[in-house]
Enzyme design. Structure first.
Site, PDB file in Angstrom:
ATOM      1  CB  SER A  44      11.964   6.909 -25.874  1.00  0.00           C
ATOM      2  OG  SER A  44      11.104   6.187 -25.020  1.00  0.00           O
ATOM      3  CG  MET A  95       8.764  15.488 -22.112  1.00  0.00           C
ATOM      4  SD  MET A  95       8.908  17.074 -21.296  1.00  0.00           S
ATOM      5  CE  MET A  95      10.634  17.425 -21.533  1.00  0.00           C
ATOM      6  CG  ASN A 132       7.729   4.812 -26.191  1.00  0.00           C
ATOM      7  OD1 ASN A 132       6.519   4.590 -26.313  1.00  0.00           O
ATOM      8  ND2 ASN A 132       8.202   5.950 -25.737  1.00  0.00           N
ATOM      9  CB  CYS A 141       4.989   8.485 -27.187  1.00  0.00           C
ATOM     10  SG  CYS A 141       4.943  10.254 -26.841  1.00  0.00           S
ATOM     11  CG  ASN A 178       3.916   5.863 -22.632  1.00  0.00           C
ATOM     12  OD1 ASN A 178       3.881   6.981 -22.120  1.00  0.00           O
ATOM     13  ND2 ASN A 178       4.834   5.515 -23.507  1.00  0.00           N
ATOM     14  N   GLY A 194       1.811   5.849 -11.833  1.00  0.00           N
ATOM     15  CA  GLY A 194       1.306   6.424 -10.598  1.00  0.00           C
ATOM     16  C   GLY A 194       1.785   5.793  -9.306  1.00  0.00           C
ATOM     17  N   GLY A 225       8.136   6.528 -12.139  1.00  0.00           N
ATOM     18  CA  GLY A 225       8.557   7.673 -12.949  1.00  0.00           C
ATOM     19  C   GLY A 225       8.297   8.998 -12.264  1.00  0.00           C
TER      20      GLY A 225
HETATM   21  O1  RRO Z   1       8.908  12.355 -24.994  1.00  0.00           O
HETATM   22  C1  RRO Z   1       7.676  12.361 -24.752  1.00  0.00           C
HETATM   23  O2  RRO Z   1       6.973  13.334 -25.018  1.00  0.00           O
HETATM   24  C2  RRO Z   1       6.977  11.199 -24.171  1.00  0.00           C
HETATM   25  C3  RRO Z   1       7.226   9.892 -24.543  1.00  0.00           C
HETATM   26 BR1  RRO Z   1       8.592   9.433 -25.726  1.00  0.00          BR
HETATM   27  C4  RRO Z   1       6.417   8.847 -24.004  1.00  0.00           C
HETATM   28  O3  RRO Z   1       6.558   7.654 -24.305  1.00  0.00           O
HETATM   29  N1  RRO Z   1       5.426   9.187 -23.139  1.00  0.00           N
HETATM   30  C5  RRO Z   1       5.190  10.462 -22.789  1.00  0.00           C
HETATM   31  O4  RRO Z   1       4.283  10.723 -22.002  1.00  0.00           O
HETATM   32  N2  RRO Z   1       5.992  11.461 -23.292  1.00  0.00           N
END
Ligand code: RRO
Length: 291
Positions: A45, A70, A120, A123, A184, A236, A257
């Site tokens: 993203s 993250m 997105n 998150c 997500n 998953g 993912g």
């Molecule tokens: O970067 C992240 O911490 C993150 C994002 Br942008 C998201 O859409 N989903 C996620 O689990 N981590």
């Protein structure tokens, strides 16, 4: 078989797409995943200004999934320089912003350079971004409308961390989305009794991987019943069987993912099983997804 597949206005080479956030930070890694059997790829993203992310630890591998916070690390507009490596390929830009105007600005950097957008709005641990907007139906609609104004394929990735996901799916559909992506990560937390603190520096985060497959299947099924645009199933998936299950719930295509992190050849192996020469086309077996 891996022939042309259309999902939400994007031409893919098969039904298997790299999910946002995983190995999508450089043009070289996106190209490597496309060469390893993915039918399309979604970038990490990208937002309106560069961000370095949350303090670590940012990721914890659990028994049945991955917990991350993250913190939306991204180089912002500079990322467009990476796209030369995958010009003309099925690349979807994952974008985020804090308002419909910011979404429109970020989408504008990518217009003409990618096959489509994935908003997105989901998150789980992004103050002012992500699910903060994605759990307000009128903001979902307005952000979608702002990006759909470019008349390019516009996918909207939804959060499962709401009581009724169909409210947000319908809002995105009203805003002009060409597909919904569900889901997500699931808001979650682990604490280390030994360390007496959360395993993530941010405290809570988003859970992905095998543990969330049943939640993702339920969300795809509910959206399929409530909406009339295609649904991309995400959450998953790690086998051809999981892909078929998602398609039976109503998915037109799927994103993978977490499973890619432990097996970078997973697209090739799922593709071989799903499109076995003596097997049927999975879309005809399932035959229920919106097209
Ligand atoms: O970067 C992240 O911490 C993150 C994002 Br942008 C998201 O859409 N989903 C996620 O689990 N981590």
């Amino acid at each position: 078989r891996s022939g042309p597949v259309r999902a939400g206005g994007v031409a893919l080479t098969n039904h298997l797409i790299l999910a946002a956030g995983v190995l999508g930070t450089t043009g070289a890694s996106l190209r490597r995943i496309l060469r390893s059997g993915a039918g399309g790829v979604v970038t990490k993203s990208i937002g309106p200004s560069p961000m370095s992310g949350h303090p670590g630890p940012c990721l914890a591998v659990l028994e049945d999934g991955i917990l991350n916070a993250m913190g939306l690390p991204n180089p912002s507009s500079e990322f467009t320089e990476e796209l030369g490596a995958v010009a003309g390929e099925p690349v979807i830009a994952s974008i985020f912003g804090g308002s419909p105007e910011e979404f429109k600005t970020v989408a504008g950097w990518f217009a003409g350079k990618v096959s489509g957008f994935e908003l997105n709005l989901s998150c789980p641990h992004a103050e002012g971004y992500g699910a903060a907007l994605g759990s307000d139906p009128s903001l979902v609609e307005e952000c979608t409308r702002a990006v759909a104004s470019y008349n390019l394929p516009t996918w909207v990735k939804l959060t499962p961390n709401v009581t009724d996901i169909t409210i947000y799916g319908r809002a995105a559909e009203r805003g002009g989305a060409t597909a919904l992506v569900a889901i997500n990560t699931v808001k979650a937390m682990r604490i280390s009794p030994e360390l007496r603190r959360p395993v993530l520096g941010h405290g809570y985060g988003g859970l992905s991987g095998n543990a969330i497959l049943p939640i993702a299947v339920r969300c795809v099924y509910e959206l399929y019943e409530a909406c009339s645009i295609p649904i991309i199933g995400c959450g998953g998936i790690s086998s051809a069987r999981d892909v078929l299950e998602m398609m039976m719930a109503g998915a037109t295509a799927v994103e993978i993912g977490s499973a890619v992190l432990s097996d970078q050849q997973i697209f090739r192996s799922i593709e071989r099983e799903l499109y076995a020469p003596d097997g049927e086309d999975p879309t005809t077996i399932v035959g229920c997804a919106h097209v």
